[in-house]
Scaffold this motif. Structure first.
Motif, short mmCIF file in Angstrom:
data_model
loop_
_atom_site.label_atom_id
_atom_site.label_comp_id
_atom_site.label_asym_id
_atom_site.label_seq_id
_atom_site.Cartn_x
_atom_site.Cartn_y
_atom_site.Cartn_z
N LEU B 108 0.72 -1.35 0.33
CA LEU B 108 0.43 0.00 -0.02
C LEU B 108 0.98 1.40 0.62
O LEU B 108 1.88 2.14 0.90
N GLU B 109 0.80 1.68 -1.15
CA GLU B 109 1.79 3.22 -0.81
C GLU B 109 0.71 4.46 -0.61
O GLU B 109 0.19 4.71 -2.18
N VAL B 110 0.48 5.23 0.07
CA VAL B 110 0.51 6.44 0.32
C VAL B 110 1.17 8.01 -0.57
O VAL B 110 2.19 7.81 0.68
N GLY B 111 0.45 8.89 -1.48
CA GLY B 111 1.66 9.13 -2.17
C GLY B 111 1.58 10.77 -1.18
O GLY B 111 0.86 10.39 -0.14
N PRO B 112 2.63 11.87 -1.30
CA PRO B 112 2.43 13.03 -1.33
C PRO B 112 1.43 13.30 -0.87
O PRO B 112 0.24 13.99 -1.64
N ALA B 113 0.83 14.66 -0.06
CA ALA B 113 -0.09 15.31 0.57
C ALA B 113 -0.30 15.81 -0.23
O ALA B 113 0.44 17.14 -0.86
N GLY B 114 -1.47 16.05 -1.27
CA GLY B 114 -1.64 16.67 -2.30
C GLY B 114 -2.32 18.14 -1.03
O GLY B 114 -2.04 19.53 -1.24
N PHE B 115 -3.47 17.95 -0.59
CA PHE B 115 -4.15 19.30 0.88
C PHE B 115 -3.92 19.04 1.85
O PHE B 115 -4.45 17.69 2.42
N GLY B 116 -3.18 19.93 2.43
CA GLY B 116 -3.05 19.13 4.07
C GLY B 116 -1.83 18.22 4.42
O GLY B 116 -0.68 18.67 3.48
N VAL B 117 -1.88 18.31 5.90
CA VAL B 117 -0.67 17.54 5.93
C VAL B 117 -0.62 15.97 5.84
O VAL B 117 0.56 15.46 5.96
N ARG B 118 -1.25 15.71 7.08
CA ARG B 118 -1.26 14.34 7.84
C ARG B 118 -2.69 13.79 6.64
O ARG B 118 -3.26 13.82 7.58
N SER B 119 -2.03 12.66 6.55
CA SER B 119 -2.76 11.34 6.06
C SER B 119 -2.90 10.36 6.73
O SER B 119 -2.07 9.81 7.90
N TYR B 120 -3.70 9.00 7.05
CA TYR B 120 -4.90 8.82 8.57
C TYR B 120 -4.76 7.37 7.46
O TYR B 120 -5.81 6.88 7.00
N LEU B 121 -3.56 5.86 8.13
CA LEU B 121 -4.02 4.99 7.64
C LEU B 121 -4.81 4.15 8.55
O LEU B 121 -4.40 3.66 8.97
#
Lengths: 248, 303
Positions: B108-121
């Motif tokens: 599972l590859e989560v890319g750089p944030a487009g909008f915002g800073v922090r993604s949650y998996l």
């Protein structure tokens, strides 16, 4: 001059203030400050009254007479109540509480063995106007209490030393203070739970004492309100010396 | 027993394990910690039917990549929320904000944030790191909880019953969860105090009218700001007092710091005002340079 009689004096002073608490002009009513929408900061006239107020909050919480609150965080002369559903309501009632004066010597004491070998022992002795071994004797004879915690998990700010023994922080803070170092700053004594930078005047080293261990229940050895005695190790400070010491 | 693991392929700039934190220990010097964008953390768990307190991974700026390894070959379900980002499974596009299947062995590859800073998996069963004081959150201020992820780390999954969850939760019946991008301007409603009177009257006006921007020095402890200085009226040293999330603490250099989840529990600099808690998730997603406007919280008289 001994360290203990002054403790009795401060107890007497609190009792006097407490005796007068029926008279409106003598009652040191807390100042209650809103903190956002769901917290209150209760400000007391001094640290001793703040500790008494904190003890009263815990008594009321244990007795189920305090609204639900997430955190009760004592400070130097404040208590923060965070996570309140109706802060204004509590603010109105707690200003009217009758808070009994702090009983400093109540409850069992946590004993911390200490080697009085800190690098600032001589400086502290000079500020106190006593010999270095007198510093150890006075410190070990003092009944301490954790006023509040902070800085790092397990770090307690201990009060009990009379005002004439309060010392400033070092003008040049150390980049590394070892875990277990016993230091003085202002009215406080503290024991570093882990190595970190620090500006406290170091008078000794706590031995065989783990202040913070998340594998242990409770993790913190020192919680607000805990009584603490420092017990001299290896004879340091154990024997009162009749004459002024030579040098350390 | 549990044989499902995550292997960290690319840890990213800063990826931490987060849940709802460890409230109730502030009096011992322990910060609350927990997911900075709590609604995003909750949504990710809700999409999978996890309890609210199941631990997720919180990325910072450039995402991360993990491989799901299951001993019995079973698939894991996953969901990605928070900062918008590209999501792929073994190179094939996968949805954002929608639960999907992560086959055993797939990356599972989560890319750089487009909008915002922090993604949650989030992963079905939650990230099962060792809890400390009832929480699996990484606390970067005091060093409690699991350390930030490193390439090659292994994290077990499943069996998460961390505090704060409602056990037996069912997955939300949603094809997709609409989610607003972080605003171009961060609006923070502020209740003045508890130490507004330690500042000049102009300072509060400056706070509420000045042009502030998010500084690149921001972290999980606090959102640091660039902008006008707030002048003190009271030069004395503030005796240490309890701090809350959202507190606008003003250090001697004069620019407020908005305290976030890993903030110190006591502090010796005065707090001029407190941002409402509901606005802190947006603060956690504000990239450096984002304009920040402090407004009087409703019910507060304008200054």
């Amino acid at each position: 001059m001994t360290g203990t009689d002054t403790g009795a004096e401060s107890r007497a002073a609190v009792t006097r203030a407490g005796d007068g608490h029926r008279a409106a002009d003598a009652a040191p009513r807390p100042v209650v400050l809103p903190v956002g929408r769901d917290a209150l900061l209760v400000e007391l006239p001094d640290g001793e009254v703040a500790e008494a107020f904190h003890a009263e909050l815990l008594r009321r919480r244990d007795a189920g007479r305090l609204p639900e609150v997430t955190e009760i965080v004592p400070g130097a002369r404040t208590v923060l109540l965070d996570g309140l559903a109706e802060p204004q309501r509590l603010a109105a009632s707690l200003a009217e509480w009758d808070v009994p004066p702090l009983v400093r010597s109540a409850g069992p004491a946590v004993e911390i063995p200490v080697r009085y070998d800190g690098p600032d022992l001589d400086d502290v002795a000079a500020m106190w106007g006593v010999a270095p071994e007198e510093v150890a004797r006075i410190h070990a004879a003092t009944d301490f209490r954790v006023a509040f915690c902070g800085f790092a998990p397990g770090f307690g700010y201990l009060t009990g030393l009379p005002e004439k023994y309060h010392v400033p922080r070092r003008s040049d803070p150390r980049t590394r203070v070892p875990a277990g170092a016993v230091g003085l700053a202002g009215p406080y004594t503290g024991v570093y739970p882990r190595s970190s930078p620090g500006g406290w005047q170091l008078i000794g080293t706590a031995v065989r004492t783990v202040l913070w261990d998340t594998e242990r229940e409770p993790a913190a050895l020192l919680a607000p309100g805990t009584r603490v005695r420092f017990v001299p190790e290896d004879g340091t400070g154990a024997a009162p010396r009749p004459e002024e010491g030579d040098d350390a | 027993m549990n044989a499902v693991e995550l292997h960290v392929v690319r840890a990213g700039a800063l990826t931490t394990v987060q849940d709802l934190g460890r409230p109730g220990h502030a009096h011992l010097g322990v910060p609350r910690s927990g997911a900075l964008d709590e609604p995003a953390h909750l949504l990710a768990n809700r999409l999978l039917g996890n309890p609210d307190g199941a631990a997720t991974l919180e990325t910072t700026v450039n995402g991360c990549a993990v491989r799901a390894v299951a001993g019995d070959g079973a698939a894991v379900r996953a969901a990605v929320t928070g900062a918008s980002c590209t999501v792929s499974v073994d190179g094939r596009p996968a949805p954002w904000g929608v639960p999907f299947r992560l086959p055993a062995g797939a990356v599972l590859e989560v890319g750089p944030a487009g909008f915002g800073v922090r993604s949650y998996l989030a992963f079905s069963g939650g990230v099962d790191a060792e809890p400390v004081l009832g929480s699996r959150s990484t606390d970067l201020l005091s060093g409690l909880g699991p350390g930030p992820l490193r390439d090659g780390d292994r994290l077990p999954l499943g069996g998460s019953t961390a505090s704060g969850g409602h056990d037996g939760a069912v997955a939300a019946h949603a094809d997709a969860a609409p989610w607003a991008a972080p605003p171009r301007e961060l609006l923070l409603p502020v209740v003045p105090g508890p130490r507004a009177d330690w500042f000049t009257p102009e300072a509060l006006r400056t706070l509420l009218t000045g042009e502030y921007r998010v500084s690149a020095d921001s972290n999980r402890v606090g959102l640091r700001l660039e902008g006008p200085v707030l002048e003190r009226a009271e030069p004395a040293e503030l005796p240490s007092e309890g701090m809350v999330a959202g507190a606008l603490q003003v250090p001697p250099e004069g620019r407020p710091v908005v305290f976030l989840a890993d903030h110190p529990v006591t502090g010796g600099y005065p707090v001029i005002g407190v941002a409402l808690r509901g606005a802190l998730a947006a603060a956690a997603q504000a990239v450096p340079g984002t304009p920040v406007r402090f407004t009087p919280a409703s019910g507060q008289p304008p200054v």
